[in-house]
Design a protein around this motif. Sequence first.
Motif, PDB file in Angstrom:
ATOM      1  N   CYS A  76      42.178  50.683  58.441  1.00  0.00           N
ATOM      2  CA  CYS A  76      41.069  49.916  57.643  1.00  0.00           C
ATOM      3  C   CYS A  76      42.014  48.790  57.060  1.00  0.00           C
ATOM      4  CB  CYS A  76      40.634  51.090  56.705  1.00  0.00           C
ATOM      5  SG  CYS A  76      41.674  51.913  55.518  1.00  0.00           S
ATOM      6  N   LEU A  77      41.068  48.169  56.168  1.00  0.00           N
ATOM      7  CA  LEU A  77      41.895  47.104  55.427  1.00  0.00           C
ATOM      8  C   LEU A  77      42.551  47.498  54.194  1.00  0.00           C
ATOM      9  CD1 LEU A  77      41.949  43.973  54.857  1.00  0.00           C
ATOM     10  CD2 LEU A  77      39.783  44.284  53.601  1.00  0.00           C
ATOM     11  N   LEU A  78      43.746  46.934  53.911  1.00  0.00           N
ATOM     12  CA  LEU A  78      44.427  47.357  52.795  1.00  0.00           C
ATOM     13  C   LEU A  78      44.623  46.257  51.752  1.00  0.00           C
ATOM     14  CD1 LEU A  78      46.171  49.640  51.705  1.00  0.00           C
ATOM     15  CD2 LEU A  78      47.874  48.678  53.512  1.00  0.00           C
ATOM     16  N   TRP A  79      44.104  46.466  50.532  1.00  0.00           N
ATOM     17  CA  TRP A  79      44.413  45.496  49.300  1.00  0.00           C
ATOM     18  C   TRP A  79      45.350  45.814  48.566  1.00  0.00           C
ATOM     19  CZ3 TRP A  79      40.166  44.462  45.452  1.00  0.00           C
ATOM     20  CH2 TRP A  79      40.296  43.724  44.492  1.00  0.00           C
ATOM     21  N   PHE A  80      46.501  45.040  48.344  1.00  0.00           N
ATOM     22  CA  PHE A  80      47.486  45.228  47.196  1.00  0.00           C
ATOM     23  C   PHE A  80      47.142  44.625  45.983  1.00  0.00           C
ATOM     24  CE2 PHE A  80      49.610  46.253  51.391  1.00  0.00           C
ATOM     25  CZ  PHE A  80      49.985  47.481  50.809  1.00  0.00           C
ATOM     26  N   VAL A  81      47.060  45.150  44.984  1.00  0.00           N
ATOM     27  CA  VAL A  81      46.862  44.504  43.722  1.00  0.00           C
ATOM     28  C   VAL A  81      47.945  44.576  42.735  1.00  0.00           C
ATOM     29  CG1 VAL A  81      45.391  44.804  41.477  1.00  0.00           C
ATOM     30  CG2 VAL A  81      44.403  45.130  43.916  1.00  0.00           C
ATOM     31  N   GLY A  82      48.646  43.463  42.518  1.00  0.00           N
ATOM     32  CA  GLY A  82      49.860  43.274  41.531  1.00  0.00           C
ATOM     33  C   GLY A  82      50.874  43.757  42.040  1.00  0.00           C
ATOM     34  N   TYR A  83      50.995  43.924  43.407  1.00  0.00           N
ATOM     35  CA  TYR A  83      52.073  44.301  44.318  1.00  0.00           C
ATOM     36  C   TYR A  83      52.390  43.561  45.530  1.00  0.00           C
ATOM     37  CZ  TYR A  83      55.087  47.737  46.764  1.00  0.00           C
ATOM     38  OH  TYR A  83      56.193  48.143  47.728  1.00  0.00           O
ATOM     39  N   GLU A  84      53.330  43.093  46.000  1.00  0.00           N
ATOM     40  CA  GLU A  84      53.604  42.598  46.958  1.00  0.00           C
ATOM     41  C   GLU A  84      54.567  43.495  48.059  1.00  0.00           C
ATOM     42  OE1 GLU A  84      54.713  38.195  49.130  1.00  0.00           O
ATOM     43  OE2 GLU A  84      54.467  38.262  47.000  1.00  0.00           O
ATOM     44  N   PRO A  85      53.695  43.841  49.135  1.00  0.00           N
ATOM     45  CA  PRO A  85      54.585  44.915  50.031  1.00  0.00           C
ATOM     46  C   PRO A  85      55.598  44.321  50.821  1.00  0.00           C
ATOM     47  CG  PRO A  85      52.322  44.150  50.887  1.00  0.00           C
ATOM     48  CD  PRO A  85      52.497  43.388  49.788  1.00  0.00           C
ATOM     49  N   GLN A  86      56.587  45.069  50.951  1.00  0.00           N
ATOM     50  CA  GLN A  86      57.943  44.703  51.877  1.00  0.00           C
ATOM     51  C   GLN A  86      57.705  44.872  53.462  1.00  0.00           C
ATOM     52  OE1 GLN A  86      60.170  42.937  49.936  1.00  0.00           O
ATOM     53  NE2 GLN A  86      58.703  43.193  48.508  1.00  0.00           N
TER      54      GLN A  86
END
Length: 137
Positions: A85-95
């Motif tokens: 599914c779609l993944l939304w990161f709020v205030g965090y930039e994934p590595q």
Amino acid sequence: MTERRDWLLAQMGIDQYRLRRPEVLHGEVAIAIKPTTQLVIVGLQRDEIHHPFIRDVLQSLLLESAYVLYLTVEQLPLLPHPLSCLLWFVGYEPQQHYAARQFHSPSFATLLHSAEAKRTLWQQLCNDDDNFPTSAR
């Protein structure tokens, strides 16, 4: 054998403790994601989940909150791979990539007070528009 051991320990006055989540010790913990989950949001605080802004975003995506899973950043390693599914990161930039379809935005406070941040979020959502329900459109 277990019953005898339990009886002997009880006779000696030794309390036995049972782990609530013994799977943690085996390293096999994963977050179960329902097949109906369409969006996972990572990084919101508890009080932010019910904010009108989040409700507006979900409404614009034609998603009900029942189809959304909220996680903390600490729970990321527990996500199953690959995430469908779609993944939304709020205030965090994934590595790394956790899902084929993922995006990030600034912190929730920044989103609320910055028109530019909202515009960027909206552009990302529009780019992924084909992957959301179309029944109400």
